[in-house]
Design a protein around this motif. Structure first.
Motif, PDB file in Angstrom:
ATOM      1  N   VAL A  25      -6.577   2.984  -2.030  1.00  0.00           N
ATOM      2  CA  VAL A  25      -5.586   3.349  -1.010  1.00  0.00           C
ATOM      3  C   VAL A  25      -5.629   4.848  -0.754  1.00  0.00           C
ATOM      4  CG1 VAL A  25      -3.134   3.399  -0.454  1.00  0.00           C
ATOM      5  CG2 VAL A  25      -4.116   1.389  -1.582  1.00  0.00           C
ATOM      6  N   TRP A  26      -5.699   5.641  -1.815  1.00  0.00           N
ATOM      7  CA  TRP A  26      -5.702   7.100  -1.685  1.00  0.00           C
ATOM      8  C   TRP A  26      -6.880   7.567  -0.831  1.00  0.00           C
ATOM      9  CZ3 TRP A  26      -2.180  10.708  -3.255  1.00  0.00           C
ATOM     10  CH2 TRP A  26      -2.580  12.043  -3.233  1.00  0.00           C
ATOM     11  N   GLU A  27      -8.055   7.043  -1.112  1.00  0.00           N
ATOM     12  CA  GLU A  27      -9.249   7.492  -0.386  1.00  0.00           C
ATOM     13  C   GLU A  27      -9.243   7.031   1.064  1.00  0.00           C
ATOM     14  OE1 GLU A  27     -12.440   6.059  -2.815  1.00  0.00           O
ATOM     15  OE2 GLU A  27     -12.273   7.737  -4.234  1.00  0.00           O
ATOM     16  N   ARG A  28      -8.556   5.933   1.352  1.00  0.00           N
ATOM     17  CA  ARG A  28      -8.441   5.482   2.746  1.00  0.00           C
ATOM     18  C   ARG A  28      -7.494   6.374   3.540  1.00  0.00           C
ATOM     19  NH1 ARG A  28      -5.216   1.328   4.828  1.00  0.00           N
ATOM     20  NH2 ARG A  28      -4.765   0.571   2.737  1.00  0.00           N
ATOM     21  N   VAL A  29      -6.515   6.947   2.851  1.00  0.00           N
ATOM     22  CA  VAL A  29      -5.513   7.789   3.526  1.00  0.00           C
ATOM     23  C   VAL A  29      -5.977   9.236   3.650  1.00  0.00           C
ATOM     24  CG1 VAL A  29      -3.196   8.783   3.290  1.00  0.00           C
ATOM     25  CG2 VAL A  29      -3.563   6.334   2.892  1.00  0.00           C
ATOM     26  N   VAL A  30      -6.540   9.779   2.583  1.00  0.00           N
ATOM     27  CA  VAL A  30      -6.912  11.200   2.567  1.00  0.00           C
ATOM     28  C   VAL A  30      -8.260  11.372   3.255  1.00  0.00           C
ATOM     29  CG1 VAL A  30      -7.346  13.229   1.130  1.00  0.00           C
ATOM     30  CG2 VAL A  30      -5.580  11.571   0.463  1.00  0.00           C
ATOM     31  N   ARG A  31      -8.205  11.613   4.562  1.00  0.00           N
ATOM     32  CA  ARG A  31      -9.395  11.759   5.399  1.00  0.00           C
ATOM     33  C   ARG A  31      -9.350  13.108   6.109  1.00  0.00           C
ATOM     34  NH1 ARG A  31     -12.580   8.881   3.260  1.00  0.00           N
ATOM     35  NH2 ARG A  31     -13.935   9.369   5.001  1.00  0.00           N
ATOM     36  N   PRO A  32     -10.479  13.713   6.388  1.00  0.00           N
ATOM     37  CA  PRO A  32     -10.478  15.029   7.036  1.00  0.00           C
ATOM     38  C   PRO A  32      -9.818  15.027   8.412  1.00  0.00           C
ATOM     39  CG  PRO A  32     -12.690  14.081   6.976  1.00  0.00           C
ATOM     40  CD  PRO A  32     -11.838  13.238   6.079  1.00  0.00           C
ATOM     41  N   GLU A  33      -9.958  13.930   9.159  1.00  0.00           N
ATOM     42  CA  GLU A  33      -9.363  13.883  10.504  1.00  0.00           C
ATOM     43  C   GLU A  33      -7.844  13.749  10.460  1.00  0.00           C
ATOM     44  OE1 GLU A  33     -10.670   9.623   9.458  1.00  0.00           O
ATOM     45  OE2 GLU A  33     -11.418  11.686   9.182  1.00  0.00           O
TER      46      GLU A  33
ATOM     47  N   ASP B 290       0.821  -1.210   0.000  1.00  0.00           N
ATOM     48  CA  ASP B 290       0.000   0.000   0.000  1.00  0.00           C
ATOM     49  C   ASP B 290       0.854   1.259   0.000  1.00  0.00           C
ATOM     50  OD1 ASP B 290      -2.305  -1.408  -0.134  1.00  0.00           O
ATOM     51  OD2 ASP B 290      -2.960  -1.032   1.925  1.00  0.00           O
ATOM     52  N   ARG B 291       2.000   1.209   0.669  1.00  0.00           N
ATOM     53  CA  ARG B 291       2.899   2.370   0.663  1.00  0.00           C
ATOM     54  C   ARG B 291       3.420   2.622  -0.748  1.00  0.00           C
ATOM     55  NH1 ARG B 291       5.937   5.643   3.864  1.00  0.00           N
ATOM     56  NH2 ARG B 291       5.062   4.768   5.763  1.00  0.00           N
ATOM     57  N   LEU B 292       3.741   1.552  -1.460  1.00  0.00           N
ATOM     58  CA  LEU B 292       4.181   1.690  -2.851  1.00  0.00           C
ATOM     59  C   LEU B 292       3.070   2.322  -3.691  1.00  0.00           C
ATOM     60  CD1 LEU B 292       6.191   0.951  -5.228  1.00  0.00           C
ATOM     61  CD2 LEU B 292       4.829  -1.126  -5.467  1.00  0.00           C
ATOM     62  N   ILE B 293       1.852   1.820  -3.542  1.00  0.00           N
ATOM     63  CA  ILE B 293       0.714   2.328  -4.310  1.00  0.00           C
ATOM     64  C   ILE B 293       0.470   3.796  -3.983  1.00  0.00           C
ATOM     65  CG2 ILE B 293      -1.782   2.145  -4.631  1.00  0.00           C
ATOM     66  CD1 ILE B 293      -1.432  -0.888  -4.067  1.00  0.00           C
ATOM     67  N   LEU B 294       0.466   4.143  -2.700  1.00  0.00           N
ATOM     68  CA  LEU B 294       0.220   5.522  -2.295  1.00  0.00           C
ATOM     69  C   LEU B 294       1.316   6.455  -2.809  1.00  0.00           C
ATOM     70  CD1 LEU B 294      -1.497   7.518  -0.629  1.00  0.00           C
ATOM     71  CD2 LEU B 294       0.002   7.022   1.315  1.00  0.00           C
ATOM     72  N   SER B 295       2.561   6.016  -2.738  1.00  0.00           N
ATOM     73  CA  SER B 295       3.672   6.843  -3.202  1.00  0.00           C
ATOM     74  C   SER B 295       3.581   7.089  -4.702  1.00  0.00           C
ATOM     75  CB  SER B 295       5.006   6.171  -2.862  1.00  0.00           C
ATOM     76  OG  SER B 295       5.162   6.051  -1.456  1.00  0.00           O
TER      77      SER B 295
ATOM     78  N   ARG C 125      15.451   4.849   5.870  1.00  0.00           N
ATOM     79  CA  ARG C 125      15.296   3.552   5.210  1.00  0.00           C
ATOM     80  C   ARG C 125      13.831   3.098   5.197  1.00  0.00           C
ATOM     81  NH1 ARG C 125      20.191   3.165   7.919  1.00  0.00           N
ATOM     82  NH2 ARG C 125      21.978   2.614   6.611  1.00  0.00           N
ATOM     83  N   VAL C 126      12.978   3.959   4.653  1.00  0.00           N
ATOM     84  CA  VAL C 126      11.559   3.627   4.574  1.00  0.00           C
ATOM     85  C   VAL C 126      11.362   2.388   3.703  1.00  0.00           C
ATOM     86  CG1 VAL C 126       9.327   4.423   3.729  1.00  0.00           C
ATOM     87  CG2 VAL C 126      10.817   5.991   4.957  1.00  0.00           C
ATOM     88  N   ALA C 127      10.623   1.410   4.218  1.00  0.00           N
ATOM     89  CA  ALA C 127      10.417   0.149   3.494  1.00  0.00           C
ATOM     90  C   ALA C 127       9.502   0.358   2.289  1.00  0.00           C
ATOM     91  CB  ALA C 127       9.805  -0.892   4.428  1.00  0.00           C
ATOM     92  N   MET C 128       9.871  -0.244   1.153  1.00  0.00           N
ATOM     93  CA  MET C 128       9.080  -0.122  -0.059  1.00  0.00           C
ATOM     94  C   MET C 128       8.983  -1.488  -0.732  1.00  0.00           C
ATOM     95  SD  MET C 128       7.441   2.379  -1.457  1.00  0.00           S
ATOM     96  CE  MET C 128       8.347   3.820  -0.899  1.00  0.00           C
ATOM     97  N   ALA C 129       7.816  -1.818  -1.245  1.00  0.00           N
ATOM     98  CA  ALA C 129       7.621  -3.096  -1.925  1.00  0.00           C
ATOM     99  C   ALA C 129       8.227  -3.041  -3.324  1.00  0.00           C
ATOM    100  CB  ALA C 129       6.124  -3.401  -2.015  1.00  0.00           C
ATOM    101  N   PRO C 130       8.492  -4.205  -3.931  1.00  0.00           N
ATOM    102  CA  PRO C 130       8.993  -4.231  -5.310  1.00  0.00           C
ATOM    103  C   PRO C 130       7.956  -3.647  -6.277  1.00  0.00           C
ATOM    104  CG  PRO C 130       9.270  -6.359  -4.233  1.00  0.00           C
ATOM    105  CD  PRO C 130       8.394  -5.537  -3.341  1.00  0.00           C
ATOM    106  N   ALA C 131       8.441  -3.138  -7.416  1.00  0.00           N
ATOM    107  CA  ALA C 131       7.540  -2.558  -8.415  1.00  0.00           C
ATOM    108  C   ALA C 131       6.603  -3.615  -8.981  1.00  0.00           C
ATOM    109  CB  ALA C 131       8.351  -1.923  -9.537  1.00  0.00           C
TER     110      ALA C 131
END
Length: 218
Positions: A139-147, A29-34, A122-128
């Motif tokens: 993923v984006w909508e789960r992260v971008v929240r008003p709170e 998810d971090r890869l996708i969000l980035s 050394r932030v962990a990142m998944a393979p491409a």
């Protein structure tokens, strides 16, 4: 949502900094969000690249740090309405085009998109891998929240920008919680509050640090 204004009559433009504190994320998810972040201020559902460049000719920042998502750009006071509309569109309706996501995913997985802060930690990142627009939007909508969101405006007309932003009827997507496979569960949240010195003009360090500190302590 927390919103700040830092008036500065000597500045030529208004700078907006949007900081979103991250929830627990898997490496995938971090890869996708980035990857999604790299495209958020290139194309949105309402604005293409030329339109974004016309509003913010000085360029934009859109990337994921260790524990927050950071969007930033400038606009002149005469284009405040367009600047606010662009911010809303980037936060709530990024285009997430397949070709843009493919390019961004390769850059993120290869480390080219990491800031010096993230590389040092050394932030962990998944393979491409191939990322679909639907997957990225989830993923984006789960992260971008008003709170989780703090916004800071700095420059001439920043107080007007703040009031107009607060008056906008922002509509966030419903939250859909992911189901993780056991081997790809969410990463633990950082122990410390998400406070970092971001790359920006010195006059705005205080604005963004206040926004990030507020998220970390809220």
């Amino acid at each position: 949502m927390i919103v700040f204004a830092f008036p500065d009559a000597s500045a030529a433009a208004i700078r907006v900094e949007a900081v979103i504190a991250l929830p627990a994320l898997s490496r995938a998810d971090r890869l996708i969000l980035s990857a999604a972040a790299r495209t958020a201020l290139r194309d949105t559902k309402e604005y293409g690249r030329r339109a974004i460049l016309a509003i913010s000719p000085d360029g934009t920042i859109a990337r994921v740090e260790e524990d927050y998502l950071h969007l930033s750009f400038t606009f002149v006071p005469e284009r405040t309405s367009e600047g606010l509309s662009l911010l809303e569109s980037a936060l709530l309706r990024p285009a997430l085009l397949p070709e843009s996501l493919a390019e961004a995913t390769k850059a993120v997985a290869g480390g080219a998109a990491l800031s010096p802060w993230s590389r040092a930690r050394r932030v962990a990142m998944a393979p491409a891998r191939e990322v679909s627009g639907e997957e990225a939007r989830g993923v984006w909508e789960r992260v971008v929240r008003p709170e989780r969101l703090a916004v800071a405006f700095s420059g001439p007309g920043s107080e007007v920008a703040r009031e107009r932003w607060l008056a906008r009827p922002l509509v966030f997507a419903p939250i859909i919680q992911p189901r993780y496979a056991k081997a790809d569960g969410p990463l633990p949240l950082p122990a410390e509050s998400p406070v970092a010195v971001l790359e920006m003009p010195a006059k705005l360090d205080g604005a963004t640090l206040l926004a990030v500190t507020a998220l970390g302590s809220g």
